[in-house]
Motif scaffolding. Structure first.
Motif, PDB file in Angstrom:
ATOM      1  N   THR A  96      -3.189  -8.771  -2.024  1.00 29.61           N
ATOM      2  CA  THR A  96      -2.851  -8.298  -3.457  1.00 29.61           C
ATOM      3  C   THR A  96      -3.217  -7.000  -3.688  1.00 29.61           C
ATOM      4  O   THR A  96      -4.369  -6.379  -2.996  1.00 29.61           O
ATOM      5  CB  THR A  96      -3.141  -9.301  -4.686  1.00 29.61           C
ATOM      6  OG1 THR A  96      -4.591  -9.361  -4.372  1.00 29.61           O
ATOM      7  CG2 THR A  96      -2.539 -10.641  -4.595  1.00 29.61           C
ATOM      8  N   GLY A  97      -2.495  -6.150  -4.561  1.00 25.90           N
ATOM      9  CA  GLY A  97      -3.057  -5.154  -5.052  1.00 25.90           C
ATOM     10  C   GLY A  97      -2.796  -3.973  -3.988  1.00 25.90           C
ATOM     11  O   GLY A  97      -3.659  -2.823  -4.140  1.00 25.90           O
ATOM     12  N   ILE A  98      -2.021  -4.127  -3.065  1.00 25.84           N
ATOM     13  CA  ILE A  98      -1.954  -2.931  -2.105  1.00 25.84           C
ATOM     14  C   ILE A  98      -0.820  -1.987  -2.259  1.00 25.84           C
ATOM     15  O   ILE A  98       0.458  -2.539  -2.746  1.00 25.84           O
ATOM     16  CB  ILE A  98      -1.265  -3.672  -0.710  1.00 25.84           C
ATOM     17  CG1 ILE A  98      -2.368  -4.793  -0.331  1.00 25.84           C
ATOM     18  CG2 ILE A  98      -1.035  -2.766   0.467  1.00 25.84           C
ATOM     19  CD1 ILE A  98      -3.585  -4.123  -0.018  1.00 25.84           C
ATOM     20  N   VAL A  99      -1.035  -0.908  -2.482  1.00 25.07           N
ATOM     21  CA  VAL A  99      -0.368   0.086  -2.934  1.00 25.07           C
ATOM     22  C   VAL A  99       0.398   0.835  -1.575  1.00 25.07           C
ATOM     23  O   VAL A  99      -0.156   1.182  -0.662  1.00 25.07           O
ATOM     24  CB  VAL A  99      -1.056   1.397  -3.332  1.00 25.07           C
ATOM     25  CG1 VAL A  99      -0.050   2.703  -3.726  1.00 25.07           C
ATOM     26  CG2 VAL A  99      -1.673   0.930  -4.657  1.00 25.07           C
ATOM     27  N   VAL A 100       2.065   0.640  -1.637  1.00 22.29           N
ATOM     28  CA  VAL A 100       2.607   0.744  -0.477  1.00 22.29           C
ATOM     29  C   VAL A 100       3.163   2.334  -0.774  1.00 22.29           C
ATOM     30  O   VAL A 100       3.856   2.511  -1.895  1.00 22.29           O
ATOM     31  CB  VAL A 100       3.772   0.093  -0.098  1.00 22.29           C
ATOM     32  CG1 VAL A 100       4.651   0.352   0.961  1.00 22.29           C
ATOM     33  CG2 VAL A 100       3.176  -1.149   0.214  1.00 22.29           C
ATOM     34  N   PRO A 101       2.966   3.423  -0.081  1.00 21.81           N
ATOM     35  CA  PRO A 101       3.668   4.773  -0.520  1.00 21.81           C
ATOM     36  C   PRO A 101       5.185   4.713  -0.301  1.00 21.81           C
ATOM     37  O   PRO A 101       5.739   3.779   0.442  1.00 21.81           O
ATOM     38  CB  PRO A 101       3.147   5.668   0.562  1.00 21.81           C
ATOM     39  CG  PRO A 101       2.573   4.893   1.821  1.00 21.81           C
ATOM     40  CD  PRO A 101       2.167   3.518   1.237  1.00 21.81           C
ATOM     41  N   GLN A 102       5.662   5.372  -1.120  1.00 18.74           N
ATOM     42  CA  GLN A 102       7.100   5.482  -1.045  1.00 18.74           C
ATOM     43  C   GLN A 102       7.714   6.050  -0.082  1.00 18.74           C
ATOM     44  O   GLN A 102       9.133   5.817   0.283  1.00 18.74           O
ATOM     45  CB  GLN A 102       7.780   6.152  -2.540  1.00 18.74           C
ATOM     46  CG  GLN A 102       7.290   5.542  -3.917  1.00 18.74           C
ATOM     47  CD  GLN A 102       7.722   6.435  -4.983  1.00 18.74           C
ATOM     48  OE1 GLN A 102       8.282   7.516  -4.940  1.00 18.74           O
ATOM     49  NE2 GLN A 102       7.672   5.905  -6.261  1.00 18.74           N
ATOM     50  N   SER A 103       6.926   7.005   0.610  1.00 17.69           N
ATOM     51  CA  SER A 103       7.624   7.532   1.934  1.00 17.69           C
ATOM     52  C   SER A 103       7.444   6.659   2.942  1.00 17.69           C
ATOM     53  O   SER A 103       8.176   6.879   4.138  1.00 17.69           O
ATOM     54  CB  SER A 103       6.762   8.903   2.095  1.00 17.69           C
ATOM     55  OG  SER A 103       5.410   8.294   2.411  1.00 17.69           O
ATOM     56  N   ALA A 104       6.880   5.473   2.898  1.00 17.26           N
ATOM     57  CA  ALA A 104       6.920   4.375   3.824  1.00 17.26           C
ATOM     58  C   ALA A 104       8.394   4.109   4.369  1.00 17.26           C
ATOM     59  O   ALA A 104       8.889   3.431   3.650  1.00 17.26           O
ATOM     60  CB  ALA A 104       5.895   3.310   3.717  1.00 17.26           C
ATOM     61  N   GLU A 105       8.583   4.188   5.707  1.00 20.08           N
ATOM     62  CA  GLU A 105      10.017   3.591   6.214  1.00 20.08           C
ATOM     63  C   GLU A 105       9.883   2.046   6.366  1.00 20.08           C
ATOM     64  O   GLU A 105       9.153   1.732   6.987  1.00 20.08           O
ATOM     65  CB  GLU A 105      10.253   4.251   7.575  1.00 20.08           C
ATOM     66  CG  GLU A 105      10.146   5.739   7.723  1.00 20.08           C
ATOM     67  CD  GLU A 105      10.475   6.297   9.193  1.00 20.08           C
ATOM     68  OE1 GLU A 105      10.747   5.611   9.893  1.00 20.08           O
ATOM     69  OE2 GLU A 105      10.637   7.442   9.099  1.00 20.08           O
TER      70      GLU A 105
END
Length: 206
Positions: A96-105
């Motif tokens: 939980t609370g993991i921030v996934v970057p928008q640029s991640a494919e």
């Protein structure tokens, strides 16, 4: 006609011949080589065979825990975890609370497997891969559903791992470094890795 003189002469020659034969010894035969004993094979330790089996899962405990977690806190993110008969063969635990970057494919991915599941979370410094399995290979009693273990940390050549057991299943969280260099890349510390493991929540169960 043999005279007594001739007879005595022949008798003397015969006696000398017998005496000489007694003194002649038969050639000695070479002694047979002593039988050599084959050295006994050393007693080597017997390696126990790895026995693979399917773990017994405490589904009742998993359902209780899932009922206590609000749906918005189950860490599913961009995917939906199936429950009931179509759920994976182990309770699904996710961070939980993991921030996934928008640029991640590709973003977050979840894949049910025949023995469990895995989920991937791309990050800036490292990717997180969560694996759950019901396979037991000789490490513990497959029917022991109470053998929960605390998360244990291990640094690896590509980052770090945290392993633990819960509900009778085994779980492994892998942290794969992206920008760290050298033979021993370090992109996450032990405290941070263990904290992510302890904050896993149950997102699916049968």
């Amino acid at each position: 006609m043999m005279t007594t003189k001739h007879f005595l002469a022949f008798a003397a020659i015969g006696a000398l011949t017998l005496s000489a034969c007694d003194r002649i010894k038969a050639p000695e035969q070479p002694a047979a080589p002593a039988a050599t004993e084959t050295p006994a094979e050393p007693d080597l330790p017997v390696r126990p065979e790895a026995v693979e089996s399917t773990a017994g899962i405490d589904w009742e405990a998993a359902r209780r825990d899932m009922a206590s977690v609000p749906s918005e806190e189950r860490g599913e993110g961009a995917f939906q975890v199936q429950s009931g008969a179509s759920a994976p063969p182990v309770p699904v635990l996710l961070p939980t609370g993991i921030v996934v970057p928008q640029s991640a494919e590709g973003g977050v991915k979840f894949m049910p497997m025949s023995d469990g599941y895995f989920a991937t979370y791309p990050g800036v410094d490292y990717d997180i891969v969560v694996n759950g399995t019901n396979e037991v290979i000789g490490a513990r009693d497959a029917g022991d559903t109470s053998a929960d273990t605390e998360p244990s940390y291990l640094a690896t050549a590509s980052g770090a791992q945290v392993a633990f057991s819960r509900y009778g299943a085994d779980y492994l969280i892998e942290f794969e470094c992206k920008n760290a260099t050298g033979e021993d890349p370090e992109c996450i510390g032990e405290d941070e890795a263990l904290e992510i493991a302890r904050k896993l929540v149950i997102a699916g169960t049968r």
